[in-house]
Design an enzyme around this catalytic site. Structure first.
Site, PDB file in Angstrom:
ATOM      1  N   ASP A  17       0.817  -1.217   0.000  1.00 39.78           N
ATOM      2  CA  ASP A  17       0.000   0.000   0.000  1.00 39.78           C
ATOM      3  C   ASP A  17       0.846   1.260   0.000  1.00 39.78           C
ATOM      4  O   ASP A  17       0.711   2.126  -0.865  1.00 39.78           O
ATOM      5  CB  ASP A  17      -0.949   0.007   1.214  1.00 39.78           C
ATOM      6  CG  ASP A  17      -1.965  -1.119   1.161  1.00 39.78           C
ATOM      7  OD1 ASP A  17      -2.430  -1.448   0.067  1.00 39.78           O
ATOM      8  OD2 ASP A  17      -2.290  -1.667   2.230  1.00 39.78           O
ATOM      9  N   ASP A 126      -7.898  -0.252  10.901  1.00 33.23           N
ATOM     10  CA  ASP A 126      -6.731   0.597  11.128  1.00 33.23           C
ATOM     11  C   ASP A 126      -6.963   2.049  10.738  1.00 33.23           C
ATOM     12  O   ASP A 126      -6.374   2.955  11.321  1.00 33.23           O
ATOM     13  CB  ASP A 126      -5.515   0.045  10.384  1.00 33.23           C
ATOM     14  CG  ASP A 126      -4.836  -1.080  11.131  1.00 33.23           C
ATOM     15  OD1 ASP A 126      -5.139  -1.263  12.329  1.00 33.23           O
ATOM     16  OD2 ASP A 126      -3.999  -1.786  10.539  1.00 33.23           O
ATOM     17  N   SER A 178      -2.121 -10.427   3.163  1.00 39.88           N
ATOM     18  CA  SER A 178      -2.025  -9.156   3.872  1.00 39.88           C
ATOM     19  C   SER A 178      -1.519  -9.464   5.275  1.00 39.88           C
ATOM     20  O   SER A 178      -2.184 -10.153   6.045  1.00 39.88           O
ATOM     21  CB  SER A 178      -3.394  -8.471   3.935  1.00 39.88           C
ATOM     22  OG  SER A 178      -3.310  -7.275   4.686  1.00 39.88           O
TER      23      SER A 178
END
Length: 405
Positions: A17, A126, A178
Site C-alpha cells: 500500500d 486501522d 495481507s
C-alpha cells in the site's frame, strides 16, 4: 485532478500500500513533498532498505523511529494488566497503531506538514485507529486516505500500479497475504484465508514466521518461569529484562513450541466479519501467566468485576479509542487491582499447549489451612447451615408463596 497540499507526512511501512502511495501522492497532490515515517515496533528485517526505497519512489526523507520499548511498556503492558482480548484476539495490530500514529503526528507538527496520509483500506479497522489518534493530538490536521480516493480496487491492481511505476516489491501474486508484523504478533489475511472453510496452511514453508505448528514442535516439554511486579512482567527464568526483551524471549520460547496460533472470524469495527490467523507466541504465554497469578492475588469480587472491565477495555483498544477519558479511567482501575499482582508463574510449554506448573506470590490469598480436605481448626463447617438458609431464602419464599392458582 491535482489538489493543493505542500507537505504530507506518510505513515510508511514499505509494504504494498504505502509503496505506491508516495508516487500517487505526488501525481494527485500537485507534486507535494512527501516525508515518510516508519515506526519500528518490531518489524525486524521488513525495515531493511526502507530509506533507499522511500527516496527512490519520491519521498524527500524517511524517519525510522525506534518505538519498541515504548510500545510494550506504555501500550501492551496496560492491556495485558487489563486482561483485555477482543473475541480471543490479543490485539497485536490494534495497540500498535496509537504509538505509531502519535509519533507521526509529532513529526508532522515539527515539520510543518499540511496533511498526514495513511495506507489503510476503507474496509479495515486501522483507518479508524490512525485517524482517532491524529484527531487526539492534531484535531485540525488534514488526513489523506488514498484507499477512499483512488480508482484502485484490489491488491492485484496495486501490484500492477507498482510494476508500471517500477516500484520494487517483496511480495508476488501467489504469496500476497495481507500481513502485519510487530514485536507482539504477526497477522495473516487474504488469499485462501478469505474462505473460513479452508484450513490455514500452517506447515507450508514460509507461512508461519514466529514459530512452528504444534505438529512440528519438539516432543519434549519446555518449562518457563515468569516474574511479575504489580501486574507487569519483569523477568524470565530469573533474568531481569526490558519489556521488549521479555516479549522477544518469550516469542522465541513459545514459537519453537507451537504456542500462540489463533484462527478467528472476528467482528470488525466497520461492521463486517473478517477471517484472520494470528501468531502471538510470547503474548499468549504472558496472558496465561498473568491470569494464573491473578487467581492467587485478587479477591473474588475484584476478579469477577475486572472481567467485565477487560471486555470493555478490549473494545476500546480494538476500536482505536486509546486516547480517550474512558480508557484512561479504566487503566486507573486496572492499576489499582494490580498492586498485589506480584509473584512467579511456572508454565510447561508442549506442542501448542500452555500447562500450569506452579504459582507463588507474597500476596497470595490462598490458604491451604482453610481449603484443605483434611482436618483443620479454622473453618467451622456448621457455619454453612445459616449461610445457605439466608442465601437460599428468596428461592424458598418463591417456592412457598409465589405460586397462585
Amino acid at each position: 485532478m491535482s489538489k493543493k497540499v505542500k507537505k504530507v507526512v506518510l505513515a510508511y511501512s514499505g509494504g504494498l500500500d504505502t509503496s505506491i502511495i508516495i508516487p500517487w501522492l505526488k501525481e494527485n497532490y500537485d507534486n507535494c513533498e512527501v516525508i515518510a515515517v516508519s515506526g519500528d515496533v518490531g518489524q525486524g528485517t521488513e525495515l531493511d532498505g526502507l530509506e533507499e526505497k522511500a527516496i527512490k519512489t519520491g519521498a524527500s526523507k524517511l524517519y525510522i523511529e525506534d518505538l519498541k520499548e515504548e510500545f510494550i511498556k506504555d501500550y501492551v503492558w496496560p492491556t495485558l494488566k487489563a486482561g483485555a482480548a477482543y473475541e480471543g484476539y490479543l490485539l497485536g495490530t490494534a495497540f500498535a497503531r496509537p504509538v505509531i500514529a502519535k509519533r507521526i503526528v509529532e513529526i508532522a507538527l515539527a515539520e510543518g506538514a499540511d496533511a498526514i496520509c495513511h495506507g489503510c483500506t476503507g474496509k479495515g479497522n486501522d483507518q479508524v485507529r490512525f485517524e482517532l489518534t491524529i484527531k487526539a493530538f492534531a484535531p485540525d490536521m488534514k488526513i489523506i486516505a488514498p484507499w477512499r480516493e483512488w480508482d484502485i480496487k484490489s491488491r492485484e491492481e496495486e501490484i500492477e500500479y507498482a510494476e508500471a511505476h517500477h516500484i520494487p516489491l517483496k511480495i508476488n501474486r501467489e504469496t500476497n497475504y495481507s500481513k502485519d508484523k510487530n514485536l507482539w504478533h504477526l497477522s495473516h489475511e487474504g488469499l485462501d484465508l478469505e474462505d473460513p472453510a479452508n484450513e490455514p496452511q500452517y506447515n507450508k514453508p514460509g507461512f508461519l514466521e514466529l514459530g512452528v505448528s504444534p505438529e512440528q514442535a519438539p516432543d519434549k516439554p519446555e518449562y518457563v518461569t515468569i516474574t511479575f511486579e504489580k501486574g507487569e512482567p519483569v523477568a524470565v527464568n530469573g533474568e531481569k529484562m526490558s519489556p521488549a526483551s521479555i516479549v522477544m524471549k518469550l516469542n522465541e520460547l513459545g514459537g519453537r513450541n507451537g504456542i500462540g496460533l489463533y484462527d478467528v472470524v472476528e467482528n470488525r469495527l466497520v461492521g463486517m466479519k473478517s477471517r484472520g490467523v494470528y501468531e502471538t507466541p510470547g503474548g499468549s504465554i504472558l496472558y496465561h501467566a498473568h491470569e494464573v497469578l491473578e487467581t492467587l492475588c485478587l479477591d473474588r469480587d475484584t476478579q469477577h468485576y475486572k472481567e467485565l472491565v477487560s471486555k470493555k477495555f478490549a473494545e476500546l483498544v480494538y476500536f482505536g479509542q486509546w486516547f480517550t477519558p474512558l480508557r484512561e479511567a479504566l487503566s486507573a482501575f486496572v492499576d489499582k487491582t494490580q498492586e498485589t499482582v506480584t509473584g512467579e508463574v511456572k508454565l510447561k510449554l508442549y506442542k501448542g499447549n500452555i500447562i500450569n506448573a506452579g504459582v507463588t506470590s507474597p500476596y497470595s490469598l490462598y490458604s491451604e489451612e482453610i481449603a484443605t480436605f483434611d482436618e483443620d481448626n479454622v473453618y467451622d463447617q456448621s457455619d454453612a447451615n445459616g449461610f445457605i438458609n439466608l442465601f437460599g431464602l428468596p428461592i424458598k419464599v418463591k417456592a412457598k408463596y409465589g405460586k397462585k392458582d
